[in-house]
Design a protein around this motif. Structure first.
Motif, PDB file in Angstrom:
ATOM      1  N   ASP A 170       0.379   0.194   0.651  1.00  0.00           N
ATOM      2  CA  ASP A 170      -0.667   1.195   0.437  1.00  0.00           C
ATOM      3  C   ASP A 170      -1.709   0.484  -0.434  1.00  0.00           C
ATOM      4  N   PRO A 171      -2.943   0.290   0.077  1.00  0.00           N
ATOM      5  CA  PRO A 171      -3.911  -0.511  -0.680  1.00  0.00           C
ATOM      6  C   PRO A 171      -4.157   0.009  -2.088  1.00  0.00           C
ATOM      7  N   ASP A 172      -4.193   1.318  -2.226  1.00  0.00           N
ATOM      8  CA  ASP A 172      -4.467   1.925  -3.524  1.00  0.00           C
ATOM      9  C   ASP A 172      -3.312   1.642  -4.511  1.00  0.00           C
ATOM     10  N   LEU A 173      -2.081   1.857  -4.034  1.00  0.00           N
ATOM     11  CA  LEU A 173      -0.918   1.627  -4.909  1.00  0.00           C
ATOM     12  C   LEU A 173      -0.760   0.142  -5.237  1.00  0.00           C
ATOM     13  N   LEU A 174      -1.067  -0.724  -4.246  1.00  0.00           N
ATOM     14  CA  LEU A 174      -0.950  -2.161  -4.498  1.00  0.00           C
ATOM     15  C   LEU A 174      -1.982  -2.593  -5.544  1.00  0.00           C
ATOM     16  N   GLN A 175      -3.206  -2.097  -5.405  1.00  0.00           N
ATOM     17  CA  GLN A 175      -4.238  -2.449  -6.390  1.00  0.00           C
ATOM     18  C   GLN A 175      -3.840  -1.992  -7.778  1.00  0.00           C
TER      19      GLN A 175
END
Ligand SMILES: Nc1ncnc2c1ncn2[C@@H]1O[C@H](COP(=O)(O)OP(=O)(O)O)[C@@H](O)[C@H]1O
Ligand SMILES: [Mg+2]
Length: 251
Positions: A138-143
């Protein structure tokens, strides 16, 4: 990039009743905690401007301004996420898994951290990024996970130190590492750090005093993405915090 967004189950953090004030508080604290790093970036550029030191001719200053803009975006996303959780009435962190290349996410996170790095006199470098493979994340969680690693690394590294972001590739996974040149973990058991309110650095004073929620969030996020988090001392000194993600389309 192809929009292959697959809605996975939201991250359940273990609720026993419909109304559980402690759980709500925990979810909201996890979001509010992560507003700190984008705010630090914005604060730094505003200070430069207010002190009359901002110089648009300086490439570094322009980079810090762009970093503040990314930070602003990040803060907005976190606020929207908080509101989305409140609106949905479901107690969990939303998880949207997609296939992505780690490189652009890493670049974005590093840009965001430039303000805090400059404030602490620390250089952030990127080394050996495996960008040819897609991972499930999940791009948001990874960031937010990488933000937490980098922001912690900046806090634990003395001035003139460096933070290095690199990846390693295994058969079915790619691991993103954040290594610092600080004091390392010492005798702290790495797994304890990822527990809620686990191990808080008692040496840290004033603005560096933490609550012990950041790495707990990282663990929840990694688990929600089908990955894992790891922490260790590096043989060359300093600590390394890592997130291991599954390769997309792996067997
Ligand atoms: N890069 C690092 N080097 C050494 N210790 C670290 C590092 N990152 C985290 N820690 C340890 O882990 C503890 C918990 O970190 P974290 O969960 O991020 O707390 P917070 O919610 O306060 O940000 C810190 O107080 C510190 O003891
Ligand atoms: Mg932290």
């Amino acid at each position: 990039m192809e929009a292959i967004t697959e809605k996975k189950n939201d991250l359940d953090i273990g609720i026993s009743t419909n109304y559980d004030a402690d759980k709500w508080l925990e979810i909201f604290s996890l979001f509010v905690h992560d507003l700190e790093s984008p705010l630090a970036s914005m604060k730094y550029i505003l200070k430069l401007i207010n002190d009359g030191k901002y110089d648009n001719e300086k490439q570094m200053h322009r980079q810090l301004a762009s970093s503040a803009q990314i930070a602003m975006h990040r803060a907005e996303t976190i606020i929207y996420d908080i509101l989305a959780v409140a609106r949905s009435g479901k107690m969990g962190l939303p998880v949207n898994i997609t296939k992505l290349k780690p490189g652009p996410v890493i670049e974005n996170v590093i840009n965001l951290a430039q303000g805090a790095a400059a404030e602490n006199g620390i250089e952030i470098r990127v080394r050996d990024i495996h960008n040819e493979e897609m991972v499930l994340a999940d791009p948001d969680l990874l960031q937010r996970t990488l933000d937490n690693f980098i922001y912690n690394a900046l806090r634990h590294t003395p001035s003139n130190g460096e933070v290095i972001v690199f990846t390693s590739m295994e058969k079915k996974s790619i691991t993103i590492h954040v290594k610092d040149s600080g004091s390392g973990l010492g005798d702290i058991e790495p797994n304890v750090l990822f527990e809620k309110f686990g191990q808080v650095d008692l040496r840290a004073k004033g603005k560096h005093r933490g609550v012990g929620l950041g790495l707990y969030f990282c663990k929840l996020a990694a688990t929600g993405m089908g990955g894992t988090v790891l922490a260790d001392d590096h043989p060359d000194g300093g600590a390394v915090f890592s997130i291991k993600l599954q390769k997309a389309g792996g067997e």
